[in-house]
Each structure stands twice: as structure tokens, then as C-alpha cells.
Design a protein around this motif. Structure first.
Motif: not given
Length: 325
Positions: A141-146, A212-223, A148-153
Motif C-alpha cells: 500500500g501507500g499514501f494519499v494526500g488531499k 483518487y477522486e479526493q486526492a491531490a497526490c498519490y505515493t504508490p508502492p514501487g521500489d 500535498r504529497c506524503v513521501t517522507g516523515p
């Protein structure tokens, strides 16, 4: 003469029926879900093997509620289930490590973890409850932000967020977030009404609930991804031991095939979620190696510390998990 022949046929049918075995497999998902497809593949493969073994699947919590399957499985009241193992963390706190932030980086790492001394110990614990693992499997899984992006703490500071599991809540609170506990099905409305600024759950749930209808940014599972949840197909050990050699062989062969399928489909679900969010115009931002290590360092101070304090032998088990490269 005809009576004698008919009697012999009936006797043969009755004897044949007596040798057939029917197993009950329960899970919480719809028949479209990958976890149901894993169960169905095993049922189909075993049926094709013609070893007098029938697996009857009860999807969508139609036999047992989602979090109530481990106990009847361990008692032999249920034969098989596909279950997020952390659901049984109340009975076996060691299982909480199978939903712990930062322990798994990606799907290939998860596959190595499945073959490690860490997982051997998890399976030994299950065996004490008369439970065996037939199919290993992790979903990511990952993160969504309404907004802004959420990638780091640092990105989590001041946000109202939903996390998947107690350990994630502990870590995200350590990053400065406020926690709102709710099911995945409630994320959409909570983001829509401003209750949530961010959320953390599986890639498949993000898509199925149209987040995806409510998110501005998605941090998907990747590497790199933080959220990995071990969701194996389990079986009662006494039930397995009671099968014939041919039935056991067919079941294990089916399990091997299903495990390969499970891993391939898990990767595909992540890739599909990335595409769905991109097609919806949502910004896609991947987590970097540095951000992953920052999350893991935070988890060490929060989630990992709490686990070690609560679970006898927890440090040794955690070290085994962290030792897998």
C-alpha cells in the motif's frame, strides 16, 4: 440378478462418497478480489487432480466475520482461510510484525522474507495453534494526500491521517500527525468532508474505494513502500495431516502454483493503481530510498520500541526480520 448388480453399484457409490473429503475455506473478500482468486485457484487445481478432495469457498464473510476466523481455524471448526495474519495479533502478538512499517521494502524483498528464519519462527508459532501456511503472500500500500504529497516523515507534520494498523498509527503520530481511526471504506467520505488530510492503506483499496477522486497526490508502492501486510492462505494442521498422501500432494502442488500467481497479481495491483490515479489527474510521487530509511528510523523509535516492550522475545524476532536484505 439385476437386484444384485444394482446393490453392488449402490455399495460402490456409497464407498466412493465416503472417501471424498470436503474442506471449508472462509475469507472476507468479494469474488473479484485477488485473495479469492488465490483460493479459487487452489480449489480448481485440486478438483482437476481428481483426488476426492473438494474445497468449498465461503467469500464475503458469509461463514465467519473477517477478524473471527483464526480461532475456529485453530480449533478445527474451519479448515482453511485467507487471512491478514495481524488480525490474530491479539492471540499471538508476534503476528503484529507482519504489519509493521519499514520491515518490507518491496515485493521482491517480501518474497525473500517469506523464505527467512523470521518467517520460519512465525510459522512455528502458528503450528503451536495447529495452523500451517499453505500460501505465502504480501500485499502493498501507500499514501494519499488531499492537498500535498506524503513521501517522507516531514510531510506528515500537522496532518489528520488514517493509518492501517496500530504500529502505523504509532509511527505517524511520531511524525507529528493526528490519528483518525476508521476502516478503508470510510476514507473517501472523510477526505471529502475534510476530516482527513491524508490516508494510508493498500493499493487495491485506494482503487476500489475511488480515493483518487479526493486526492491531490498519490505515493504508490514501487521500489520502496512502507505498507506491506502478510495475508497468507492458512489451513488447520490436523485437517491437513488427516488427508491421504495423494490429497496432500495435490494440495501442495496447487499451493505452489497459487503462490506464484499471488506475487504476480500483487505487483500488478500496484502498477494498476498507479495508472488509475495518473489517469484521474492525480500527481504521482514515489518514495526515495532516503525517505524510506527516514521512516524506518522513526519506526525504530516508535512502533518497533513498543513491539519489543510488549512482546516477550520481540527483539530477537524483530532482528530476524530486519536482517533480511
Amino acid at each position: 440378478m439385476k437386484t444384485a448388480i444394482l446393490t453392488g453399484v449402490v455399495a460402490t457409490l456409497v464407498t466412493g462418497a465416503a472417501t471424498a473429503e470436503t474442506l471449508r475455506l472462509s475469507h472476507q473478500w468479494s469474488t473479484q478480489d485477488v485473495r479469492h482468486k488465490v483460493a479459487q485457484m487452489i480449489a480448481d487445481e485440486v478438483a482437476t487432480a481428481e483426488v476426492d478432495l473438494d474445497i468449498r469457498i465461503f467469500p464475503s464473510q458469509s461463514l465467519f466475520k473477517a477478524r473471527e476466523q483464526y480461532t475456529p481455524l485453530s480449533r478445527g471448526q474451519l479448515d482453511m482461510t485467507v487471512l491478514p495474519l495481524s488480525y490474530a495479533g491479539g492471540q499471538r502478538p508476534e503476528y503484529n510484525l507482519t504489519l509493521m512499517p519499514g520491515l518490507v521494502k518491496n515485493h521482491d524483498h517480501a518474497a525473500r522474507l517469506n523464505e527467512s528464519p523470521f518467517m520460519e519462527q512465525i510459522k512455528a508459532t502458528a503450528a503451536e495453534d495447529d495452523v500451517i501456511v499453505l500460501v505465502d503472500g504480501y500485499l502493498a500500500g501507500g499514501f494519499v494526500g488531499k492537498d500535498r504529497c506524503v513521501t517522507g516523515p516531514a510531510d506528515m507534520e500537522g496532518l489528520q491521517t488514517r493509518a492501517a494498523g496500530k504500529a502505523f498509527e504509532q509511527m505517524l503520530a511520531g511524525a507529528g500527525a493526528s490519528i483518525a481511526s476508521m476502516s478503508s471504506s470510510e476514507i473517501y467520505s472523510a477526505m471529502q468532508t475534510g476530516v482527513l488530510d491524508a490516508a494510508n492503506t493498500s493499493s487495491s483499496s485506494f482503487v476500489s474505494y475511488r480515493i483518487y477522486e479526493q486526492a491531490a497526490c498519490y505515493t504508490p508502492p514501487g521500489d520502496y513502500a512502507l505498507w506491506f501486510m502478510y495475508q497468507p492462505l492458512l489451513m488447520n494442521k490436523t485437517t491437513f495431516d488427516g488427508l491421504t498422501d495423494d490429497q496432500q500432494t495435490a494440495l501442495l502442488a496447487a499451493a505452489d502454483k497459487a503462490e506464484v500467481f499471488y506475487l504476480e497479481e500483487a505487483k500488478k495491483e500496484d502498477a494498476d493503481s498507479r495508472q488509475v490515479f495518473a489517469d484521474a489527474g492525480v500527481e504521482i510521487k514515489d518514495m526515495t530510498a532516503e525517505e524510506f530509511e527516514a521512516w524506518r528510523a522513526l519506526a525504530q523509535e516508535t512502533s518497533y520500541t513498543a513491539f519489543v516492550e510488549e512482546v516477550p522475545g520481540g527483539q530477537e524476532l524483530l532482528d530476524k526480520a530486519l536482517a533480511v536484505e
